[in-house]
Design an enzyme around this catalytic site. Sequence first.
Site, short mmCIF file in Angstrom:
data_model
loop_
_atom_site.label_atom_id
_atom_site.label_comp_id
_atom_site.label_asym_id
_atom_site.label_seq_id
_atom_site.Cartn_x
_atom_site.Cartn_y
_atom_site.Cartn_z
N LEU A 101 0.82 -1.22 0.00
CA LEU A 101 0.00 0.00 0.00
C LEU A 101 0.85 1.26 0.00
O LEU A 101 0.32 2.37 -0.15
CB LEU A 101 -0.97 0.00 1.19
CG LEU A 101 -2.02 -1.12 1.19
CD1 LEU A 101 -2.95 -0.98 2.40
CD2 LEU A 101 -2.83 -1.15 -0.10
N ARG A 102 2.17 1.10 0.15
CA ARG A 102 3.16 2.17 -0.05
C ARG A 102 3.14 3.31 0.95
O ARG A 102 3.97 4.20 0.86
CB ARG A 102 3.02 2.77 -1.47
CG ARG A 102 3.12 1.79 -2.61
CD ARG A 102 4.45 1.07 -2.66
NE ARG A 102 4.66 0.38 -3.94
CZ ARG A 102 5.38 -0.71 -4.05
NH1 ARG A 102 5.96 -1.26 -3.00
NH2 ARG A 102 5.56 -1.28 -5.24
N ASP A 153 9.51 -8.81 2.91
CA ASP A 153 9.15 -8.93 1.49
C ASP A 153 9.65 -7.74 0.66
O ASP A 153 9.55 -6.59 1.07
CB ASP A 153 7.64 -9.03 1.33
CG ASP A 153 7.25 -9.15 -0.13
OD1 ASP A 153 7.60 -10.17 -0.74
OD2 ASP A 153 6.64 -8.21 -0.67
N ASN A 203 9.10 -9.30 -9.61
CA ASN A 203 10.03 -10.14 -8.86
C ASN A 203 9.27 -10.99 -7.85
O ASN A 203 8.58 -10.43 -7.01
CB ASN A 203 11.03 -9.24 -8.12
CG ASN A 203 12.14 -10.06 -7.49
OD1 ASN A 203 12.44 -11.16 -7.93
ND2 ASN A 203 12.74 -9.52 -6.43
N ASP A 226 0.29 -9.82 -4.65
CA ASP A 226 1.54 -9.06 -4.60
C ASP A 226 1.36 -7.72 -5.33
O ASP A 226 2.23 -7.28 -6.09
CB ASP A 226 2.72 -9.86 -5.20
CG ASP A 226 4.07 -9.26 -4.81
OD1 ASP A 226 4.08 -8.29 -4.02
OD2 ASP A 226 5.10 -9.74 -5.31
N GLY A 266 7.33 -4.99 -10.33
CA GLY A 266 6.02 -4.95 -9.70
C GLY A 266 4.87 -4.78 -10.67
O GLY A 266 5.00 -4.13 -11.71
N HIS A 299 10.26 -13.90 1.55
CA HIS A 299 10.56 -13.54 0.16
C HIS A 299 11.83 -14.31 -0.19
O HIS A 299 12.92 -13.96 0.26
CB HIS A 299 10.76 -12.02 0.08
CG HIS A 299 11.30 -11.54 -1.24
ND1 HIS A 299 10.56 -10.75 -2.10
CD2 HIS A 299 12.49 -11.72 -1.86
CE1 HIS A 299 11.28 -10.47 -3.18
NE2 HIS A 299 12.46 -11.04 -3.05
N ASN A 355 7.58 -2.86 3.41
CA ASN A 355 8.65 -2.10 2.73
C ASN A 355 8.22 -0.68 2.37
O ASN A 355 8.26 -0.27 1.22
CB ASN A 355 9.19 -2.86 1.50
CG ASN A 355 8.16 -3.10 0.42
OD1 ASN A 355 6.94 -3.01 0.67
ND2 ASN A 355 8.60 -3.41 -0.79
O1 DOR Z 1 7.68 -7.28 -8.01
C1 DOR Z 1 7.82 -6.99 -6.84
N1 DOR Z 1 7.51 -5.77 -6.36
N2 DOR Z 1 8.34 -7.90 -6.02
C2 DOR Z 1 8.68 -7.62 -4.77
O2 DOR Z 1 9.15 -8.49 -4.09
C3 DOR Z 1 8.53 -6.25 -4.23
C4 DOR Z 1 7.49 -5.51 -4.97
C5 DOR Z 1 7.52 -4.04 -4.69
O3 DOR Z 1 7.54 -3.64 -3.51
O4 DOR Z 1 7.44 -3.26 -5.64
ZN ZN Z 2 5.51 -8.29 -2.36
#
Ligand code: DOR
Ligand code: ZN
Length: 433
Positions: free
Chosen positions: A64-65, A153, A279, A306, A325, A180, A95
């Site tokens: 959700l950033r 993660d 990823n 994800d 992502g 992860h 993260n």
């Molecule tokens: O594709 C991904 N985006 N994989 C991850 O493990 C992190 C995520 C992200 O936070 O953008």
């Molecule tokens: Zn993730």
Amino acid sequence: MSILIQNGRIIDPVTGLDEKSDILIEGDTIRKVAPNLPVPEQAEIIDAQNCIVTAGLMDMHVHLREPGYEAQEDIESGSLAAAHGGFTAVACMANTNPVVDNAAVVRAILLRAAEAGHCRVYPIGSITKGLEGKELAEIGDMVEAGIKAVSDDGKPVKDSSVMRNGLLYAKALGIPVISHCEDSDLSTGGSMNEGYYSTALGLRGIPAAAEEIMVARDCILAEATGAKLHIAHVSTAGSVRIIREAKARGVCVTCEAAPHHFSLTDENLVGYDTNLKVNPPLRSKSDVEAVIEGLQDGTIDVIASDHAPHTREAKEVEFDYAPFGISGIETELALVVTNLIQPGYLDWMQALKKLSVAPAEILGIPLSGIREGSRADLTVLDPNLERKVDVNLFKSKGKNSPFNGRVLKGWATATIYGGKLTAGKAWNKQHKS
Ligand code: DOR
Ligand code: ZN
């Protein structure tokens, strides 16, 4: 205000119920479940003819950033996107900036999520301070503040001793560790799956072994510690096999797959669309087949998006420089229906279980299902509704979807969270006798 959902086929993986019925909601509670219920005065009506009504969906892996990266997403936009995707609950990764490694950040997220009110948000705390993989985060304090799991993660916990300590702490506190799995010595500099297509496209590859080595390590650590381990975004045949074997030996391990990992392969990257950069990376056809097999035989317990929103500017660069992502929560359900249910890989009950009951069990969240007296968290979906994905209609700030322009079948038409319609339409009808 009450809501009457009429004529839906209820498929509830919590209670096992599969039958046609109406549902009457009063306030935040399911008041009645029975066919042909009378229409109360001033009720909002949802016509669920030819639709499925199920327990509110839960996605245990979203980004959700907020705090820190609100240009990509925030709790308001991300939880609204979740509601539009048919979800009444999400668990969000740590993260952010600052990282969710202490109780103050956990409390701030819970507060913002309650203000937004679009769905339940369960914060996940980090395993290590600052996601640096060195010192454990304040896990005990964060559990008191409400986290349901820990995860670094986005990054692996490289040091096995740190990972083992994280597992031991999590075990003592009764929560799972979400891993992860990535051996960064093998993956660094890679931007897609290592194989024929990485060679053909001239891009540095990330080998399947980078994931599988860490899946194996963490299964071994879970067995040694007796802790609960959940493997995030499983993408390779080898990972599925290792987890299947660990489960057969009684290791306390569960795992999830993301829709892009059962819907796309590395062959799709031939146009260098950076929206396909994710990823772990999109893998080969045989990996996709193995992931689907894992979903079928129960090795893969959960489907989780994800959801990883990024800005257009960040993605509009050369493939190597784009961030990993996919903005996934608004296409998740339709990809499950289109690519798993329609071809007959999973039946409805199996699929819906992986989207509600299984993640709830892993996170230790009780669900009471569709019965009288339960909290009204419900999803109505039309299995035959075809719609073209249009990222400009996303509620998410992240328009980074490789599915833009594709026609998918099977979409949420209404989401009800605590008796409130958070997405979709109902209509008002004065009672006619
Ligand atoms: O594709 C991904 N985006 N994989 C991850 O493990 C992190 C995520 C992200 O936070 O953008
Ligand atoms: Zn993730």
